[in-house]
Design a protein around this motif. Structure first.
Motif, PDB file in Angstrom:
ATOM      1  N   ARG A  11       0.867  -1.181   0.000  1.00  0.00           N
ATOM      2  CA  ARG A  11       0.000   0.000   0.000  1.00  0.00           C
ATOM      3  C   ARG A  11       0.902   1.230   0.000  1.00  0.00           C
ATOM      4  O   ARG A  11       1.714   1.406   0.919  1.00  0.00           O
ATOM      5  CB  ARG A  11      -0.895  -0.016   1.240  1.00  0.00           C
ATOM      6  N   ALA A  12       0.771   2.026  -1.052  1.00  0.00           N
ATOM      7  CA  ALA A  12       1.560   3.263  -1.141  1.00  0.00           C
ATOM      8  C   ALA A  12       0.607   4.447  -1.105  1.00  0.00           C
ATOM      9  O   ALA A  12      -0.461   4.419  -1.728  1.00  0.00           O
ATOM     10  CB  ALA A  12       2.368   3.275  -2.431  1.00  0.00           C
ATOM     11  N   HIS A  13       1.033   5.454  -0.352  1.00  0.00           N
ATOM     12  CA  HIS A  13       0.176   6.640  -0.275  1.00  0.00           C
ATOM     13  C   HIS A  13       1.053   7.891  -0.308  1.00  0.00           C
ATOM     14  O   HIS A  13       1.928   8.078   0.540  1.00  0.00           O
ATOM     15  CB  HIS A  13      -0.657   6.616   1.011  1.00  0.00           C
ATOM     16  N   GLY A  14       0.798   8.717  -1.311  1.00  0.00           N
ATOM     17  CA  GLY A  14       1.540   9.978  -1.428  1.00  0.00           C
ATOM     18  C   GLY A  14       3.041   9.785  -1.556  1.00  0.00           C
ATOM     19  O   GLY A  14       3.835  10.589  -1.066  1.00  0.00           O
ATOM     20  N   LEU A  15       3.427   8.688  -2.233  1.00  0.00           N
ATOM     21  CA  LEU A  15       4.847   8.315  -2.304  1.00  0.00           C
ATOM     22  C   LEU A  15       5.613   9.245  -3.251  1.00  0.00           C
ATOM     23  O   LEU A  15       5.220   9.425  -4.415  1.00  0.00           O
ATOM     24  CB  LEU A  15       4.936   6.872  -2.807  1.00  0.00           C
ATOM     25  N   THR A  16       6.682   9.834  -2.743  1.00  0.00           N
ATOM     26  CA  THR A  16       7.520  10.681  -3.604  1.00  0.00           C
ATOM     27  C   THR A  16       8.972  10.214  -3.498  1.00  0.00           C
ATOM     28  O   THR A  16       9.385   9.635  -2.498  1.00  0.00           O
ATOM     29  CB  THR A  16       7.481  12.176  -3.187  1.00  0.00           C
ATOM     30  N   LYS A  17       9.697  10.487  -4.555  1.00  0.00           N
ATOM     31  CA  LYS A  17      11.131  10.189  -4.553  1.00  0.00           C
ATOM     32  C   LYS A  17      11.851  11.266  -5.356  1.00  0.00           C
ATOM     33  O   LYS A  17      11.514  11.523  -6.522  1.00  0.00           O
ATOM     34  CB  LYS A  17      11.398   8.811  -5.175  1.00  0.00           C
ATOM     35  N   VAL A  18      12.798  11.888  -4.706  1.00  0.00           N
ATOM     36  CA  VAL A  18      13.587  12.928  -5.372  1.00  0.00           C
ATOM     37  C   VAL A  18      15.038  12.467  -5.401  1.00  0.00           C
ATOM     38  O   VAL A  18      15.596  12.076  -4.369  1.00  0.00           O
ATOM     39  CB  VAL A  18      13.477  14.280  -4.621  1.00  0.00           C
ATOM     40  N   TYR A  19      15.650  12.481  -6.567  1.00  0.00           N
ATOM     41  CA  TYR A  19      17.079  12.171  -6.692  1.00  0.00           C
ATOM     42  C   TYR A  19      17.851  13.477  -6.723  1.00  0.00           C
ATOM     43  O   TYR A  19      17.459  14.419  -7.414  1.00  0.00           O
ATOM     44  CB  TYR A  19      17.358  11.382  -7.974  1.00  0.00           C
ATOM     45  N   HIS A  20      18.915  13.499  -5.970  1.00  0.00           N
ATOM     46  CA  HIS A  20      19.755  14.692  -5.949  1.00  0.00           C
ATOM     47  C   HIS A  20      21.002  14.406  -6.774  1.00  0.00           C
ATOM     48  O   HIS A  20      21.755  13.493  -6.455  1.00  0.00           O
ATOM     49  CB  HIS A  20      20.152  15.045  -4.519  1.00  0.00           C
ATOM     50  N   ALA A  21      21.193  15.170  -7.823  1.00  0.00           N
ATOM     51  CA  ALA A  21      22.403  15.034  -8.647  1.00  0.00           C
ATOM     52  C   ALA A  21      23.097  16.387  -8.658  1.00  0.00           C
ATOM     53  O   ALA A  21      22.743  17.276  -9.433  1.00  0.00           O
ATOM     54  CB  ALA A  21      22.050  14.592 -10.049  1.00  0.00           C
TER      55      ALA A  21
END
Lengths: 243, 410
Positions: A11-21
């Motif tokens: 169950r995923a809710h409001g899932l975010t992922k930001v990669y920093h380069a």
């Protein structure tokens, strides 16, 4: 870890992922809501860069989300230690990769046995690995190393490795991308059979129409968001009806 | 859990790049071989130097008056020589001993003089207890117990004084109550091959020294042991048995400068071995780091499959252990061959130092023979395995820190 029929596996809710380069932030997921139940045969599709692999990595506890909640088998991934995540992967999840990624110095049999050994399975692991290879029609390749197998054979061994530990959920990242039509079809039929007979849940990341054709549910990601979540009319969870 | 598949993985991984593995093994082997050779040399040289200092008059152990270690005065005499000698006779592992006293004196012949330390000795004991008497060539003869007014001097001293055998020497020495003098007949001129040693030798019988100086009895009993490694045990046993008022000291206390020199040499040798081990370990660490970088994706896959950091460390440690074992065999063969050469043929230090194989009044052996024994096996394996395992820690730690998602993305 037992899974009841139709139980929510993730169950995923409001899932975010930001990669920093460096100074640049790349937002791969922008608030994904998703629920996957046991027995599903689900394809996550979308154009390149839409966040398919990122989502699969988060679900597979290979990476951690920037924000949002993600529960896999009732456990919140973000609250798990590195060791607990390794345990989750070892005992409940299976992985199939685009490039097969078998261990090159081990035979097909040993590749399958390796996972069982990591799980702490005793001497019966040899027989168990042999059984899985037999069931998937790979017995004649058991003593061959990956470089002695075709791409299709390697990917089937990779599936055997993924399911040998009796996982609840198999995550397959572009599993047919390097296979020709015949091998891809054979592989998908094999995974479909494992889904239907063993109740193993499969989640694919793909843009291969052959996979989409087999999937009973298709989730489309666009720019890191779920753009469409389509349950095919022909199918219900656990294969109550088939295409 | 590490089972047979994990072991196969580790061992077969070494064959992925056989050339690198062989070079690593050779590197470890050469390193541990040099360390074995150096240890053989250090052990042999140390044994020879201790034997030399002990046999040149120090003894491995020495019974002296209790005040002697602090005052170092030749006027001090043993409290109860008879009891002390009985204690030495009762001690196990004694090869020989010498009973001596010394006084400071001046030898004169015509207008030539030389300041010397005159040693009063028991002649029949001295031949067994001193290599100066044992190994020297003598013109004339050495002393006998019955000698009176007789002296044996070194060749350099004889040349300085211009005396020959049967000449008479005028001796002035520090007596018990006042300065004493006597005429002594030169019965022998002793030549050790070392001008330094030959400039110091002046022996009379202990009875003669007692008669001339007025100091009663001996001042030291120098004891040679069968095995120098038993010095501490011998010291402990003897210290209990000697009379009160006398003390037992070791060769290190008799000649602290030479002892420091021996320890310094050994310390330098160990430092050299340490540097070799570090260089070998850095080489292995570099090779293993390359292995980890090459296998980054594969290790990420193993991590994805559920392998834990501890198991990754063990897998890499097994690979290093195998390299260490093979390097140990290589090191044992290379170093063992070198050590065998050292132990049987030895190093001719006369070729290095010339004829003067002496340091001060200490006569060295003309050859140094290396140490050789079963220790080579455990030392070669120990160094190789410990160095390679230690070297694998950093690469293994790097491997455990691989982020599977990032590694698989590449």
């Amino acid at each position: 870890m037992t899974v009841r029929e139709n139980e929510v596996l993730l169950r995923a809710h409001g899932l975010t992922k930001v990669y920093h380069a460096g100074k640049i932030d790349a937002q791969a997921l922008r608030g994904v809501d998703l629920e996957v139940r046991s027995g599903e045969f689900l394809a996550i599709v979308g154009p390149s860069g839409s966040g398919k692999t990122t989502l699969l990595n988060l679900v597979g506890a290979l990476d951690t989300a920037t924000s949002g909640q993600l529960e896999v088998l009732g456990k919140e991934i973000s609250k798990m230690s590195r060791r607990e995540r390794a345990d989750l992967r070892l005992h409940a999840l299976g992985f199939v990769f685009q490039a097969y990624n078998l261990v090159p110095v081990l035979t097909a049999q040993e590749n399958v046995e390796f996972v069982l050994e990591l799980q702490g399975v005793g001497l019966e692991r040899r027989a168990r690995a042999g059984d899985v290879l037999n069931r998937l029609g790979l017995e004649e390749f058991a003593t061959r190393r990956p470089n002695e197998l075709s791409g299709g054979q390697q990917q089937r061994v990779a599936v055997a490795r993924a399911v040998a530990s009796k996982p609840k959920l198999v995550l397959a990242d572009e599993p047919t991308a390097n296979l020709d039509g015949e091998n891809a079809e054979s592989l998908l039929a094999m995974m479909r059979a494992l889904n239907e007979h063993d109740g193993i849940t499969f989640v694919f990341s793909t843009h291969d129409p052959r996979v989409i054709a087999h999937a009973r549910r298709v989730v489309t990601l666009v720019d890191g968001r779920v753009a469409r979540d389509e349950q095919k009319e022909c199918c219900t969870v656990n294969g109550a009806a088939k295409a | 859990m590490i089972g047979h598949v994990s072991l196969k993985y580790a061992v077969r991984s070494l064959l992925r790049n056989p050339r690198r593995t062989i070079l690593s093994i050779i590197g470890v082997g050469i390193g541990s071989g040099i360390a074995v050779f150096a240890m053989s040399w250090i052990g042999g040289a140390r044994e020879m130097e201790i034997r030399a200092v002990a046999e040149s008059g120090c003894g491995h152990l020495r019974i002296v008056p209790a005040d002697w270690p602090d005052r170092r005065e030749n006027t001090l005499r043993l409290e109860n020589p008879t009891k002390a000698i009985a204690a030495v006779d009762a001690l196990a592992g004694v090869r020989a001993y010498g009973v001596r006293a010394r006084v400071n004196g001046l030898l004169a012949m015509g207008n030539r003089t030389a300041g010397v330390e005159i040693a009063g000795v028991v002649p029949e004991l001295e031949a067994g207890a001193s290599r100066i008497v044992q190994k020297a060539t003598i013109e004339g003869r050495y002393l006998t117990r019955e000698d009176t007014d007789a002296v044996v001097i070194g060749r350099t001293l004889a040349k300085r004084l211009g005396v020959e055998v049967d000449d008479s020497l005028f001796v002035t020495l520090v007596g018990r109550d006042e300065i004493q003098s006597a005429m002594l007949n030169v019965v022998g001129i002793l030549e050790t091959g070392s001008r330094d040693v030959d400039a110091m030798v002046c022996h009379v019988t202990l009875d003669e020294l007692e008669r001339v100086s007025g100091f009663p009895g001996p001042a030291e009993i120098s004891i040679l042991l069968d095995d120098y490694r038993r010095v501490d045990a011998g010291w402990a046993a003897l210290a209990e048995a000697v009379p009160q008022g006398d003390a037992v000291i070791t060769w290190k206390e008799v000649n602290p400068a030479f002892a420091a020199s021996i320890e310094g040499d050994a310390g330098f040798g160990r430092l050299l071995i340490g540097i070799i081990v570090i260089v070998v370990a850095l080489g292995i660490a570099s090779a293993q780091l390359t292995v980890v970088l090459e296998r980054r994706t594969e290790l990420a896959i193993l991590s994805a499959l559920g392998m834990k950091g501890r198991q990754v460390v063990i897998l890499l440690a097994i690979e290093s252990f195998v390299i260490g074992l093979a390097g140990g065999v290589t090191g044992m063969l290379l170093g063992g061959a070198g050590a065998y050469y050292l132990a049987t043929i030895g190093i001719d230090i006369e070729a290095i130092m010339g004829d003067e194989v002496a340091v001060g009044d200490i006569m060295l052996d003309p050859h140094v023979y290396g140490a050789f024994g079963w220790w080579i096996v455990w030392f070669a394996f120990g160094i190789s395995v410990v160095a390679t395992l230690a070297a694998s820690l950093y690469p293994a730690r790097m491997a455990t820190r691989i982020e599977p998602a990032r590694a698989l993305r590449k």
